[in-house]
Design a protein around this motif. Sequence first.
Motif: not given
Length: 474
Positions: A33-46
């Motif tokens: 859940v930590t990694l998925l949240r970071e991926a969804l909110t990535d400032p460049d790609l999310g």
Amino acid sequence: MAERRYRALLFANWEFPQDPAELQTLHGPPTDVTLLREALTDPDLGLHLPTEVDVMENANRAEMHMRLEDFLMSGRGDEQLLVYYSGHGKRTLAMDLRFCARDTDTKRLSATSLSAREVDQLLESSPAGAKVLILDCCFAGSFRTKGRQDLSDSFPGRGFGLLAGTQRGTPAPDADLPGEPSPFTRYLVEALRGGAADSDGDGFVSFDDVYNYVFERTRGPVRPSRDFQGTGVLKLARSRARPGGATGRAESAAPRGAALNVQAAATLVLESLRHERAGQHWAAREPLRRVADGEPGDWGALAALRLAALSLADDDQQAATDALSRVVAAGHPQWSPEAGYRLGLCLSRVGDEPGAERALRTALGYDHPHWSPLAAWALAGMLRGRGNVEAALRCYRQAVSSPGPPAVAAALEFGDFLVQEGNLQVARSVYRRAALAGDPDLSHVAVQRLRALLSRLGCHTAAAGVPNTEAGTR
């Protein structure tokens, strides 16, 4: 047309105190859940703002149901809602899929767990224009949906998409160790953070792009499954390279490879170190990847070299090869020789001997006191295996030309090769040099081989007179 809004609700359950015998504590969900949240909110790609991603950890059955209902019923026609679950999945005797909560008791499974039918009904009732359900649990592929009706095409990517970590009736593996993600979520996050291809070139990674990436990387009996009912394309992330170079968060952003200043690069490297110290290799790799993509100077080369090391530790040969190739191309006098040597070993392991030889010769050409002899040693073994004796001999001589343990180890191999080729006098000299090097682990081995060689040459007195090294008398 209005701008699409993206929201997500992520569930992660790993503690099940009501039934610990049947529902063991899981390693993967807290990291998933930590990694998925970071991926969804990535400032460049999310595609998601940090304020638009909610996380619930170790919630009980009632909390899960109420929060899911509130989330889905609040959807609007211009929104895409994503729901994710990582935890135990169980099936009833009637083969109904259930999602386990903190208070789940398998003896009362229907009363203490959330049913797939309830989730499907809430998804069906939600007014959101698009819904995505991602399941990382056992039997995730058993989730079945009703036929979606009245799917208007007024908004591209309208409907429902299911991405499940397993096929129907298949258990899902947990992470091997605490701090690591489960295999399915690991590849899901990789896909969202630049791994998946933008198949139609529209600048976005679609539902199908993500599924294809995950499917191609899973092996064995546990393979992901999907279902999509709707129209158009569901977008899950931005791609690395977007057409037109547009920027901004509304359906586009600065490309992942955009130039970074030194302060930004340093901040990302420190972020990576924090994840690495916490044992989260997968989280540590992403900041390094961004620096390697966006900083062409020393920071980029250093980040790529560290990224390669973490990728090798995770047995991700392709990612390691890509990162090492960047460092070699950077031409850095300190780091490129190391990268060339390690790249040569990686390519040799996958059978790319021409590429391995080029990489090793690049490292050799730097005349680095540590990495160039190692490259010469590796190259000598490669050439020897091909039967190129003269070239192998030249590389062995380069490998033993500098002090240190690598040179001593190379000298032992060189001496054995010379003995095999019948060049005993030169082997005698090579063994003697290794014996006098004073290496605490290897010089005594050289003494033994020198004595054996002298005895073979009939020099029994000389063999008896070879002094013991400090290592040889331990």
